[in-house]
Design a protein around this motif. Structure first.
Motif, PDB file in Angstrom:
ATOM      1  N   SER A   1     -61.159 -50.309  25.951  1.00 12.88           N
ATOM      2  CA  SER A   1     -61.789 -51.051  24.846  1.00 12.88           C
ATOM      3  C   SER A   1     -62.333 -50.136  23.753  1.00 12.88           C
ATOM      4  O   SER A   1     -63.438 -50.335  23.260  1.00 12.88           O
ATOM      5  N   VAL A   2     -61.547 -49.130  23.398  1.00 10.26           N
ATOM      6  CA  VAL A   2     -61.942 -48.356  22.221  1.00 10.26           C
ATOM      7  C   VAL A   2     -61.145 -48.928  21.041  1.00 10.26           C
ATOM      8  O   VAL A   2     -61.088 -50.139  20.887  1.00 10.26           O
TER       9      VAL A   2
ATOM     10  N   THR B   1     -59.690 -53.062  21.544  1.00  4.88           N
ATOM     11  CA  THR B   1     -60.454 -54.075  20.816  1.00  4.88           C
ATOM     12  C   THR B   1     -59.642 -54.644  19.651  1.00  4.88           C
ATOM     13  O   THR B   1     -59.783 -55.820  19.315  1.00  4.88           O
TER      14      THR B   1
ATOM     15  N   ASN C   1     -63.083 -52.050  31.010  1.00  4.04           N
ATOM     16  CA  ASN C   1     -63.283 -50.712  30.465  1.00  4.04           C
ATOM     17  C   ASN C   1     -64.092 -49.876  31.456  1.00  4.04           C
ATOM     18  O   ASN C   1     -65.198 -50.254  31.850  1.00  4.04           O
TER      19      ASN C   1
ATOM     20  N   ASP D   1     -69.240 -47.414  26.988  1.00  5.05           N
ATOM     21  CA  ASP D   1     -69.282 -47.836  25.591  1.00  5.05           C
ATOM     22  C   ASP D   1     -67.934 -48.380  25.146  1.00  5.05           C
ATOM     23  O   ASP D   1     -66.879 -48.018  25.678  1.00  5.05           O
ATOM     24  N   ILE D   2     -67.963 -49.240  24.133  1.00 10.15           N
ATOM     25  CA  ILE D   2     -66.735 -49.826  23.605  1.00 10.15           C
ATOM     26  C   ILE D   2     -66.642 -49.555  22.110  1.00 10.15           C
ATOM     27  O   ILE D   2     -67.642 -49.312  21.432  1.00 10.15           O
ATOM     28  N   SER D   3     -65.430 -49.610  21.603  1.00  9.49           N
ATOM     29  CA  SER D   3     -65.166 -49.616  20.161  1.00  9.49           C
ATOM     30  C   SER D   3     -65.983 -48.573  19.399  1.00  9.49           C
ATOM     31  O   SER D   3     -66.564 -48.846  18.361  1.00  9.49           O
TER      32      SER D   3
ATOM     33  N   THR E   1     -71.480 -46.510  17.625  1.00  8.97           N
ATOM     34  CA  THR E   1     -71.151 -47.612  18.547  1.00  8.97           C
ATOM     35  C   THR E   1     -71.653 -48.930  17.966  1.00  8.97           C
ATOM     36  O   THR E   1     -72.576 -49.560  18.513  1.00  8.97           O
TER      37      THR E   1
ATOM     38  N   ALA F   1     -70.371 -55.427  23.888  1.00  5.59           N
ATOM     39  CA  ALA F   1     -69.642 -56.490  24.585  1.00  5.59           C
ATOM     40  C   ALA F   1     -70.169 -57.854  24.172  1.00  5.59           C
ATOM     41  O   ALA F   1     -69.403 -58.815  23.989  1.00  5.59           O
TER      42      ALA F   1
ATOM     43  N   ILE G   1     -65.682 -58.750  27.789  1.00  4.04           N
ATOM     44  CA  ILE G   1     -65.517 -57.312  28.006  1.00  4.04           C
ATOM     45  C   ILE G   1     -66.416 -56.873  29.154  1.00  4.04           C
ATOM     46  O   ILE G   1     -67.627 -57.106  29.125  1.00  4.04           O
TER      47      ILE G   1
ATOM     48  N   THR H   1     -67.655 -53.626  30.920  1.00  9.45           N
ATOM     49  CA  THR H   1     -67.749 -52.167  30.947  1.00  9.45           C
ATOM     50  C   THR H   1     -68.009 -51.711  32.383  1.00  9.45           C
ATOM     51  O   THR H   1     -68.454 -52.477  33.235  1.00  9.45           O
TER      52      THR H   1
END
Length: 546
Positions: free
Chosen positions: A8-9, A13, A32, A36-38, A59, A63, A74, A76
């Protein structure tokens, strides 16, 4: 329909967002393994250097935000450990509790990204040695720097991330040393352009060890293959990345020749209903049509969007990439798109090379010098690649060239572009237009160019040449091409009568324009073979330094 995305980077995403925009009813779940995401990997160096004040700025999405905006679930810290392609199911492990579960999919997107390459060096896992890839990595470096206050940093690797970290740590007041296994920084550039970056690094106090390897890392030093001992309070590994393909391989998904997952133009793998996007996936060169692996956030976003569209019935396709990139190294911007001279020759192209040294805008408004190296195919006239180094205006020009190459522009097409002009932004004959004009003339054999490398090779082969320096005597005395005779342009018409019209002749000035005027004059006077030294004496003197 149920869509599962692994990762989910940028790419993951992007796939989720596009699928939701196309279809409100699709069930979208993202797993993920990270916290952390995106997040912005490319912004990490600038937080470490202090240009970005808060790590949270990198960041901006959570989610919960994705759930509210896109109705995407999402999870994590949930790692997909297995894909059962026949049953269309995945095994998911909750990394916090250790529990596993099964989940099913109709469409599966692999967005597992890439991981830093860890060199096999004793001491590589010491507490003052870091890699730069995730927000967690970044937080650890930040905490270490606050607690230990390191004064000397060693960076192993001199690609994009290594150079950005070098700049930022220098700004922060650290003494920085870089160790690079190859003979130049930025291996994706031709060496005669990369050395300009090396000079900029040294001007700002960065110590470079090229053609060198780290052989061990101690608590306060790094030892190299040649026996150097470099004092180091903190060590940053910037030795490249490799695609995270283990999960795909275990599921029988085919890898391409680059080592990344092989996909078609719709981001589909060889396994039905499984797609691969972003840094785990192989791309294709827009120029050669051959597989290409250039993990960039811009490409990852594009791939994710395409997969999300295709899964929900759209017709988007991935057309390929040029590998366009840009970075800042202190006062320089460095941009590159398409093939380098070396790559073009490796692919069998008969090339014409132009070094174009021009101000980015009117000199009377402080225009700074751009050095543009453009590569064209002599057979078709098509522009194959461009590299630019300069203090300003690089981003604007590299994007123009990338657009032109994407639409298969020829050198002559560049001259006809109707670019915006005003003295604060450009020159009347923009460097892009001049690049097209000069390259086209050379390809058409009207005003042939010769590169410093080609001239040196002919000189070393003992070829009889007539080399004419058209600058004033004062400039000639400071530096000139070996074997050149000094005939200022104002005197050339009269003296040219006594020149050997049958001898291959090279004209040059400081950067190319006056040399071109002299070339035209001699051609019109009947000299049979006349070349203008591309980039002039300034480029020649720079070339022989490296």
């Amino acid at each position: 329909m149920k869509m599962i995305i692994i990762g989910s980077v940028a790419a993951g995403t992007s796939a989720a967002a596009k699928a939701r925009r196309n279809d409100e009813n699709i069930d979208i779940t993202v797993y993920n393994a990270d916290y952390d995401i995106s997040y912005s990997i490319c912004g990490i160096p600038y937080f470490l250097g202090g240009e970005v004040e808060n790590l949270s700025s990198l960041t901006p999405r959570s989610a919960a935000w994705f759930k509210d905006r896109y109705n995407v679930d999402i999870f994590t810290r949930h790692e997909v450990t297995q894909i059962n392609t026949d049953q269309k199911e995945v095994v998911v492990k909750d990394l916090e509790t250790g529990k596993t579960k099964m989940d099913t999919y109709d469409a599966l997107v692999l967005a597992t990204g890439a991981s830093p390459v860890t060199p096999n060096i004793p001491g590589v896992y010491k507490e003052h040695v870091f890699q730069v890839r995730t927000i967690q990595d970044t937080s650890a470096i930040d905490q270490y720097m606050k607690q230990e206050n390191p004064q000397k940093a060693t960076i192993i690797g001199a690609g994009y991330i290594g150079l950005e970290i070098a700049e930022q740590l220098t700004h922060k007041g650290l003494e920085v040393t870089m160790i690079q296994r190859g003979s130049q920084v930025m291996p994706n550039l031709d060496q005669d352009m990369a050395f300009r970056v090396e000079e900029e690094l040294r001007r700002h106090g960065v110590q470079l060890f090229l053609n060198e390897e780290a052989t061990s890392i101690e608590d306060q030093s790094v030892t190299t293959k040649s026996g150097q001992s470099i004092q180091s309070d903190i060590v940053i590994l910037a030795t490249g990345v490799r695609p995270n393909t283990k999960l795909a391989e275990k599921a029988g998904i085919k890898l391409g020749s680059t080592g990344a997952v092989a996909v078609n133009s719709k981001m589909q793998t060889n396994s039905p209903d499984i797609y691969a996007v972003g840094d785990v996936a192989e791309s294709i060169s827009f120029i050669t049509g051959e597989p290409l692996y250039r993990p960039l956030g811009s490409t990852a976003n594009k791939m994710g969007r395409i997969a999300g569209d295709v899964i929900t019935g759209g017709d988007l396709e991935h057309r390929g990439i040029l590998g366009t990139g840009i970075l800042r190294v202190f006062n320089l911007a460095v941009g590159q798109t398409g093939l380098t001279e070396k790559e073009a020759k490796e692919h069998g192209y008969n090339t014409d090379i132009l070094y174009n040294i021009k101000p980015s805008k009117a000199e009377y408004l402080g225009g700074k010098e751009l050095v543009i190296k453009a590569v064209a195919d002599r057979h078709t006239g098509r522009i194959l690649g461009v590299q630019i180094v300069g203090e300003e205006g690089v981003d604007k020009r590299i994007d123009i060239f990338a657009t032109a190459i994407t639409f298969k522009a020829k050198a002559e097409d560049l001259f006809h572009l109707d670019l915006a002009y005003a003295p604060p932004f450009s020159t009347t004959k923009d460097p892009v237009l001049y690049t097209g004009m000069a390259l086209h003339n050379s390809i058409q054999n009207k005003n042939r160019l010769i590169t410093p490398g080609e001239l040196i090779e002919r000189m070393e082969n003992g070829e009889a040449l007539q080399i004419i320096d058209t600058r004033v005597e004062k400039q000639f005395k400071v530096s000139h091409v070996p074997g050149a005779i000094n005939i200022p342009l104002s005197q050339l018409r009269e003296i040219a009568k006594n020149l050997n019209h049958d001898l291959p002749t090279i004209t040059y000035c400081n950067s190319g324009v006056t040399g071109n005027a002299a070339q035209n004059m001699l051609i019109n006077m009947g000299v049979k073979e006349v070349y203008n030294l591309s980039g002039g004496n300034k480029n020649f003197q720079s070339y022989i330094k490296h």
